[in-house]
Enzyme design. Structure first.
Site, PDB file in Angstrom:
ATOM      1  N   TYR A   5      58.755  72.066  60.501  1.00  9.29           N
ATOM      2  CA  TYR A   5      58.677  72.256  59.049  1.00  9.29           C
ATOM      3  C   TYR A   5      59.597  71.280  58.323  1.00  9.29           C
ATOM      4  O   TYR A   5      60.761  71.119  58.684  1.00  9.29           O
ATOM      5  CB  TYR A   5      59.085  73.686  58.674  1.00  9.29           C
TER       6      TYR A   5
ATOM      7  N   GLU B  11      55.645  70.166  50.831  1.00  9.73           N
ATOM      8  CA  GLU B  11      55.863  70.703  52.166  1.00  9.73           C
ATOM      9  C   GLU B  11      54.964  70.007  53.170  1.00  9.73           C
ATOM     10  O   GLU B  11      53.800  69.738  52.869  1.00  9.73           O
ATOM     11  CB  GLU B  11      55.509  72.204  52.198  1.00  9.73           C
TER      12      GLU B  11
END
Ligand code: GDP
Ligand code: MN
Length: 396
Positions: free
Chosen positions: A101, A189
């Site tokens: 991530y 993201e």
């Protein structure tokens, strides 16, 4: 303003962040053809403005064109998070070794840009933050602060990248940082950033939210096909309907429809209703100088809301006059009809004329006014609010 995954990936590409090779399809037949051109296993990703598609069944795989086509048919019939699927992004299927991530957002309280890094990707980062907050690295930057190469290396280290590739992954973080600043983003993201089984780091997903108010600074987005749009993911169907008609509107929890004058009067009205133990069903603003059409549309929003049991209407005539207000209400009564009890009050500019117009219209057709009780300055606003609360209680 939220971007589609494929739009975000176009921007990633522009900033040298590796993404899978992809094509966009609008029908199952197109998917069939594109899968043939790929000639290898593919992933089919529904393009909708919401996350969690994986869990919702919005991400499928096809090992040959036939399978891809039948999966696409399923996807086009699906609603993902309430959104119909109109486009599917076809990509070569990555062989995933690890999911990571990498995110960037704004810390509004401290005016900082914050990079979030976690070696556990693919899952919701909020979940990790709750369960294992120590697994998330946070790096804060001042708005005008530079991103240095060593910070990229720190990030890559946190992601447990092997030494030969530290620079490569560090550069992805640096490029994402530049992209974030260059395009006035609110959120970016890569979840997941994937390590493939042949050792490559690739952005398998993109999530980008840009600041609507800064869009004019980026005319190149339009050339890329990225146009201004509403953040529909965050709006209720009624709020979307209101937006389409250019009416500032918010759904609330209660059962009293609020039909105020301007925003300030709306806030005060909500206050009064709450004071008398009522609960507003909405907040609404007529948005300055409303036409009769617009006023009628505002009432339609309330009258057709099944949660609304009574309507509170209060108008203080200023630049937009009470007689124009009355015109809009009468138009609504004639064309749509009122199915909920409504109590209203008009004061200010031309209120007597407004009341007179109501009286005249009622004389003409008393039936239209069966559910509407209207007043001028002789009844104080508190009484109107109290009455609206009573009417809602009687109806409930
Ligand atoms: P989201 O659920 O809306 O965030 O959609 P993602 O694009 O993140 O996809 C969800 C999950 O599908 C990912 O976390 C992966 O596990 C899986 N996935 C997506 N693309 C691929 C791919 O190319 N290959 C493989 N094997 N899995 C994929
Ligand atoms: Mn994702």
């Amino acid at each position: 303003m939220r971007l589609y995954e494929h739009e975000g990936k176009d921007l990633f590409s522009k900033y040298k962040i590796p993404v899978p090779q992809g094509r966009l399809a609008k029908s199952a037949e197109e998917v069939f053809e594109l899968a043939g051109e790929f000639n290898k296993p593919i992933v089919l990703k529904s393009q909708v403005l919401t996350g969690g598609r994986g869990k919702a069944g919005g991400v499928k795989f096809g090992s040959d064109p036939q399978e891809a086509k039948s999966e696409a048919e399923g996807l086009f019939d699906l609603k993902v998070g309430g959104f119909p699927v109109e486009k599917i992004l076809i990509e070569e299927k990555l062989k995933i070794e690890k999911e990571l991530y990498l995110g960037i957002t704004l810390d509004r309280a401290n005016y900082k840009i914050v990079i979030l890094v976690c070696a556990e990707g693919g899952v919701e980062i909020e979940e990790v933050a709750r369960r294992d907050p120590q697994k998330i690295l946070k790096l804060s930057f001042d708005i005008d602060e530079k991103f240095y190469q060593f910070q990229g290396l720190v990030i890559a280290k946190w992601l447990e990248v092997n030494s030969p590739q530290l620079r490569e992954v560090g550069a992805i973080a640096g490029n994402l940082f530049r992209l974030f600043k260059d395009y006035d983003a609110k959120l970016m993201e890569i979840n997941p950033l994937v390590l493939t089984s042949d050792g490559k780091y690739i952005a398998a997903d993109s999530r980008i939210s840009l600041d609507d108010d800064a869009l004019f600074r980026h005319p190149d987005l339009k050339e890329m096909g990225i146009e201004k749009r509403h953040e529909e993911g965050e709006l209720t169907p009624r709020e979307i309907q209101a937006r389409e008609r250019d009416i500032p509107y918010l759904d609330l929890e209660g059962d009293i429809g609020m039909f105020p004058g301007g925003a300030g009067f709306g806030i005060m009205g909500n206050d009064f209703i709450s004071y008398f133990d009522g609960k507003p069903a909405n907040f609404m603003d007529s948005g300055g100088g409303p036409t009769p059409e617009r006023l009628a549309n505002m009432l339609v929003l309330l009258d057709e809301n099944p949660k609304v049991k009574a309507i509170f209407a209060a108008r203080f005539g200023g630049i937009s006059r009470c007689d124009d207000f009355a015109k809009g209400v009468i138009k609504f009564l004639k064309e749509h009809g009122l199915s909920k009890p409504m109590v209203m009050r008009m004061t200010g500019n031309m209120w007597q004329e407004g009341v007179r117009m109501f009286e005249e219209a009622r004389k003409e057709n008393p039936k239209l006014f069966e559910k509407l009780e209207f007043h001028g300055i002789e009844v104080p606003i508190e009484e109107i609010a109290k009455k609206a609360v009573e009417l809602a209680k009687e109806a409930g």
